[in-house]
Design an enzyme around this catalytic site. Structure first.
Site, PDB file in Angstrom:
ATOM      1  N   GLU A  81      -2.496   8.350 -16.525  1.00  0.00           N
ATOM      2  CA  GLU A  81      -1.271   8.454 -17.336  1.00  0.00           C
ATOM      3  C   GLU A  81      -0.012   8.021 -16.581  1.00  0.00           C
ATOM      4  O   GLU A  81       1.034   7.776 -17.188  1.00  0.00           O
ATOM      5  CB  GLU A  81      -1.084   9.897 -17.844  1.00  0.00           C
ATOM      6  CG  GLU A  81      -1.998  10.219 -18.997  1.00  0.00           C
ATOM      7  CD  GLU A  81      -1.553  11.484 -19.729  1.00  0.00           C
ATOM      8  OE1 GLU A  81      -0.344  11.632 -19.993  1.00  0.00           O
ATOM      9  OE2 GLU A  81      -2.412  12.329 -19.992  1.00  0.00           O
ATOM     10  N   HIS A 115       9.735 -12.130   3.757  1.00  0.00           N
ATOM     11  CA  HIS A 115       9.924 -10.749   4.214  1.00  0.00           C
ATOM     12  C   HIS A 115      10.435 -10.833   5.652  1.00  0.00           C
ATOM     13  O   HIS A 115       9.869 -11.569   6.462  1.00  0.00           O
ATOM     14  CB  HIS A 115       8.598  -9.985   4.127  1.00  0.00           C
ATOM     15  CG  HIS A 115       8.668  -8.553   4.570  1.00  0.00           C
ATOM     16  ND1 HIS A 115       9.779  -7.763   4.359  1.00  0.00           N
ATOM     17  CD2 HIS A 115       7.769  -7.775   5.200  1.00  0.00           C
ATOM     18  CE1 HIS A 115       9.539  -6.543   4.848  1.00  0.00           C
ATOM     19  NE2 HIS A 115       8.333  -6.534   5.364  1.00  0.00           N
ATOM     20  N   GLU A 174      -5.066  12.986 -16.013  1.00  0.00           N
ATOM     21  CA  GLU A 174      -3.749  13.627 -15.879  1.00  0.00           C
ATOM     22  C   GLU A 174      -2.922  13.042 -14.735  1.00  0.00           C
ATOM     23  O   GLU A 174      -1.732  12.793 -14.891  1.00  0.00           O
ATOM     24  CB  GLU A 174      -3.900  15.134 -15.631  1.00  0.00           C
ATOM     25  CG  GLU A 174      -4.247  15.957 -16.844  1.00  0.00           C
ATOM     26  CD  GLU A 174      -3.333  15.687 -18.039  1.00  0.00           C
ATOM     27  OE1 GLU A 174      -2.148  15.375 -17.843  1.00  0.00           O
ATOM     28  OE2 GLU A 174      -3.836  15.785 -19.168  1.00  0.00           O
ATOM     29  N   TYR A 204      -1.642 -19.581   2.080  1.00  0.00           N
ATOM     30  CA  TYR A 204      -1.818 -19.855   0.651  1.00  0.00           C
ATOM     31  C   TYR A 204      -2.538 -18.669   0.011  1.00  0.00           C
ATOM     32  O   TYR A 204      -3.591 -18.783  -0.577  1.00  0.00           O
ATOM     33  CB  TYR A 204      -2.616 -21.167   0.482  1.00  0.00           C
ATOM     34  CG  TYR A 204      -2.467 -21.812  -0.882  1.00  0.00           C
ATOM     35  CD1 TYR A 204      -1.289 -22.454  -1.243  1.00  0.00           C
ATOM     36  CD2 TYR A 204      -3.511 -21.767  -1.808  1.00  0.00           C
ATOM     37  CE1 TYR A 204      -1.149 -23.051  -2.487  1.00  0.00           C
ATOM     38  CE2 TYR A 204      -3.381 -22.367  -3.060  1.00  0.00           C
ATOM     39  CZ  TYR A 204      -2.195 -23.006  -3.392  1.00  0.00           C
ATOM     40  OH  TYR A 204      -2.054 -23.600  -4.629  1.00  0.00           O
ATOM     41  N   GLY A 205      -1.917 -17.489   0.170  1.00  0.00           N
ATOM     42  CA  GLY A 205      -2.474 -16.274  -0.428  1.00  0.00           C
ATOM     43  C   GLY A 205      -1.671 -15.924  -1.668  1.00  0.00           C
ATOM     44  O   GLY A 205      -1.271 -16.793  -2.442  1.00  0.00           O
TER      45      GLY A 205
HETATM   46  P1  NDP Z   1      -1.869 -12.851   1.705  1.00  0.00           P
HETATM   47  O1  NDP Z   1      -2.666 -11.950   2.564  1.00  0.00           O
HETATM   48  O2  NDP Z   1      -2.101 -12.837   0.229  1.00  0.00           O
HETATM   49  O3  NDP Z   1      -2.065 -14.367   2.191  1.00  0.00           O
HETATM   50  C1  NDP Z   1      -2.028 -14.705   3.534  1.00  0.00           C
HETATM   51  C2  NDP Z   1      -2.391 -16.168   3.726  1.00  0.00           C
HETATM   52  O4  NDP Z   1      -2.360 -16.442   5.127  1.00  0.00           O
HETATM   53  C3  NDP Z   1      -3.788 -16.539   3.232  1.00  0.00           C
HETATM   54  O5  NDP Z   1      -3.766 -17.836   2.679  1.00  0.00           O
HETATM   55  C4  NDP Z   1      -4.597 -16.547   4.527  1.00  0.00           C
HETATM   56  O6  NDP Z   1      -5.704 -17.434   4.490  1.00  0.00           O
HETATM   57  C5  NDP Z   1      -3.579 -17.073   5.501  1.00  0.00           C
HETATM   58  N1  NDP Z   1      -3.942 -16.735   6.894  1.00  0.00           N
HETATM   59  C6  NDP Z   1      -4.313 -15.529   7.379  1.00  0.00           C
HETATM   60  N2  NDP Z   1      -4.556 -15.606   8.688  1.00  0.00           N
HETATM   61  C7  NDP Z   1      -4.331 -16.893   9.037  1.00  0.00           C
HETATM   62  C8  NDP Z   1      -4.424 -17.608  10.272  1.00  0.00           C
HETATM   63  N3  NDP Z   1      -4.801 -16.984  11.408  1.00  0.00           N
HETATM   64  N4  NDP Z   1      -4.108 -18.917  10.275  1.00  0.00           N
HETATM   65  C9  NDP Z   1      -3.737 -19.548   9.140  1.00  0.00           C
HETATM   66  N5  NDP Z   1      -3.633 -18.934   7.933  1.00  0.00           N
HETATM   67  C10 NDP Z   1      -3.934 -17.629   7.903  1.00  0.00           C
HETATM   68  O7  NDP Z   1      -0.334 -12.553   2.037  1.00  0.00           O
HETATM   69  P2  NDP Z   1       0.890 -12.311   1.003  1.00  0.00           P
HETATM   70  O8  NDP Z   1       1.059 -13.526   0.176  1.00  0.00           O
HETATM   71  O9  NDP Z   1       0.752 -10.981   0.359  1.00  0.00           O
HETATM   72  O10 NDP Z   1       2.108 -12.192   2.022  1.00  0.00           O
HETATM   73  C11 NDP Z   1       2.744 -13.310   2.588  1.00  0.00           C
HETATM   74  C12 NDP Z   1       4.185 -12.954   2.882  1.00  0.00           C
HETATM   75  O11 NDP Z   1       4.864 -12.671   1.655  1.00  0.00           O
HETATM   76  C13 NDP Z   1       4.369 -11.721   3.762  1.00  0.00           C
HETATM   77  O12 NDP Z   1       5.471 -11.947   4.607  1.00  0.00           O
HETATM   78  C14 NDP Z   1       4.689 -10.621   2.760  1.00  0.00           C
HETATM   79  O13 NDP Z   1       5.447  -9.561   3.295  1.00  0.00           O
HETATM   80  C15 NDP Z   1       5.527 -11.413   1.755  1.00  0.00           C
HETATM   81  N6  NDP Z   1       5.614 -10.810   0.430  1.00  0.00           N
HETATM   82  C16 NDP Z   1       4.491 -10.390  -0.219  1.00  0.00           C
HETATM   83  C17 NDP Z   1       4.582  -9.827  -1.483  1.00  0.00           C
HETATM   84  C18 NDP Z   1       3.357  -9.395  -2.222  1.00  0.00           C
HETATM   85  O14 NDP Z   1       3.502  -8.796  -3.287  1.00  0.00           O
HETATM   86  N7  NDP Z   1       2.137  -9.659  -1.773  1.00  0.00           N
HETATM   87  C19 NDP Z   1       5.885  -9.658  -2.166  1.00  0.00           C
HETATM   88  C20 NDP Z   1       6.992 -10.236  -1.448  1.00  0.00           C
HETATM   89  C21 NDP Z   1       6.836 -10.747  -0.192  1.00  0.00           C
HETATM   90  P3  NDP Z   1      -7.240 -16.936   4.371  1.00  0.00           P
HETATM   91  O15 NDP Z   1      -7.598 -17.042   2.924  1.00  0.00           O
HETATM   92  O16 NDP Z   1      -7.982 -17.910   5.224  1.00  0.00           O
HETATM   93  O17 NDP Z   1      -7.302 -15.531   4.902  1.00  0.00           O
END
Ligand code: NDP
Ligand code: MG
Length: 329
Positions: A232, A109, A228, A27-28
């Site tokens: 920009e 991805h 620069e 949930y990132g």
């Molecule tokens: P983030 O780093 O924003 O989020 C990762 C999530 O995974 C967080 O909620 C994190 O929780 C959780 N997490 C990390 N480690 C663990 C673990 N050991 N067990 C359970 N949960 C865990 O990642 P993104 O959203 O950037 O990327 C996710 C996917 O989306 C990837 O495959 C990426 O390539 C793809 N993607 C990303 C884009 C972008 O712009 N960011 C664009 C298109 C695709 P916690 O808060 O606890 O760390």
């Protein structure tokens, strides 16, 4: 133009998701945006993530939140949005035991599937919906009634409707409002890695730094060099984004345009393109992925050192000062 297919809302059927539970794992940046969009589109979404800030955020947003394992057990569609470099271990320990026949494994991805760090059983669908934007944009444009463009791919089609399911998810996320392109996992993965390494992140950052260093080493004030070579850049990229390179050229001065033609090609010459081909080869052969996974398993010490070095670069130090001086008070 190639004959690549573009799908819109009318090409996707949300009712294919009726009765199915989507487990958003992670949930990132993407997890939050995609989960909220899908829920607002009427899809049943649960979240699976470890205890910590993301877990709390998902609860605050009103989702039923579970451990990764519990969410993977309950979900019909397991949509993995964890950091790419962590997916293989988490999959092995917490998701693989739940990959029963008929489940759908989904991601944004193709890295882990493409390079075979995750090898799902043959009796599940393996699909991808990849927004071509950061999570914040994915959510903001959806809330504004539109969506960001995206990609869909079906890597494994056990059910016979893997692509239609991927399109339904893309619709729920708002992507088909703008349009989605159909591709393979390999195309998405190789192009994404190449783009970020050669142009968007790697190429651009080194170009900015080299320009800044050239000016400051020649005795020009770093504050001016920052404007620069970095500040920009946004204004130029915004113009290119809006109307292409010709539109940008209409807005900049004739002198700037002439300099673009004669000097640009001198810098980014055939040698650079030859090196870009090597970069693409290393991506396609799996060499880059292998080295990156080794770095992760060695504790990411080189990555941490690179972050530290960048923080000490004069462009970052002067940048902090300038941004605070010129921000709206
Ligand atoms: P983030 O780093 O924003 O989020 C990762 C999530 O995974 C967080 O909620 C994190 O929780 C959780 N997490 C990390 N480690 C663990 C673990 N050991 N067990 C359970 N949960 C865990 O990642 P993104 O959203 O950037 O990327 C996710 C996917 O989306 C990837 O495959 C990426 O390539 C793809 N993607 C990303 C884009 C972008 O712009 N960011 C664009 C298109 C695709 P916690 O808060 O606890 O760390
Ligand atoms: Mg990308």
């Amino acid at each position: 133009m190639s004959d690549i297919k573009i799908f819109h809302d009318n090409d996707a059927d949300l009712s294919l998701l009726n009765g199915l539970t989507v487990g958003v794992i992670g949930y990132g940046s993407q997890g939050r945006a995609q989960a909220l969009n899908m829920r607002d589109s009427g899809v049943k979404v649960i979240v699976g993530v470890r205890q910590g800030p993301s877990f709390e955020k998902a609860k605050e947003d009103g989702f039923a939140v579970f451990s990764v394992k519990e969410a993977a057990e309950q979900a019909d569609i397991i949509h993995i949005l964890l950091p790419d470099e962590k997916q293989a271990d988490i999959y092995k320990n917490e998701i693989e035991p739940c990959m029963k026949a008929g489940k759908i494994l989904s991601c944004s991805h193709g890295f882990n599937i493409c390079f075979k760090y995750i090898v799902p059983p043959t009796d599940v669908d393996v699909i991808m919906t990849a927004p071509k934007a950061p999570g914040t944009e994915v959510r903001k444009t959806y809330e504004a009634g539109f969506g960001v463009p995206g990609l869909v791919a079906a890597h494994q089609d056990a059910s016979g409707k893997a692509k239609q399911i991927a399109l339904a998810i893309a619709k729920a996320e708002g992507l088909t409002r703008a349009g989605v392109l159909e591709c393979t996992f390999e195309q998405e993965t190789y192009e994404d890695l190449f783009g970020e390494q050669a142009v968007l992140c790697g190429g651009t950052v080194e170009l900015i730094k080299a320009g800044f260093e050239t000016l400051t080493e020649a005795g020009y004030p770093p504050e001016m060099a920052y404007f620069e070579c970095l500040h920009e850049l946004k204004l130029i990229v915004d113009l290119i984004y809006e109307g292409g390179i010709q539109k940008m050229n209409e807005v900049i001065s004739n002198t700037a345009e002439w300099g673009e033609y004669v000097t640009g090609a001198k810098l980014i010459d055939a040698g650079v393109k030859a090196k870009m081909k090597e970069v693409l080869n290393d991506i396609e052969s799996g060499k880059f992925a292998k080295e990156w996974m080794e770095e992760v398993h060695n504790g990411a010490t080189v990555l941490k050192k690179k972050r530290e070095d960048l923080g000490a670069h004069p462009i970052e130090i002067v940048g902090k000062k300038i941004r605070s001086l010129f921000e709206k008070k």
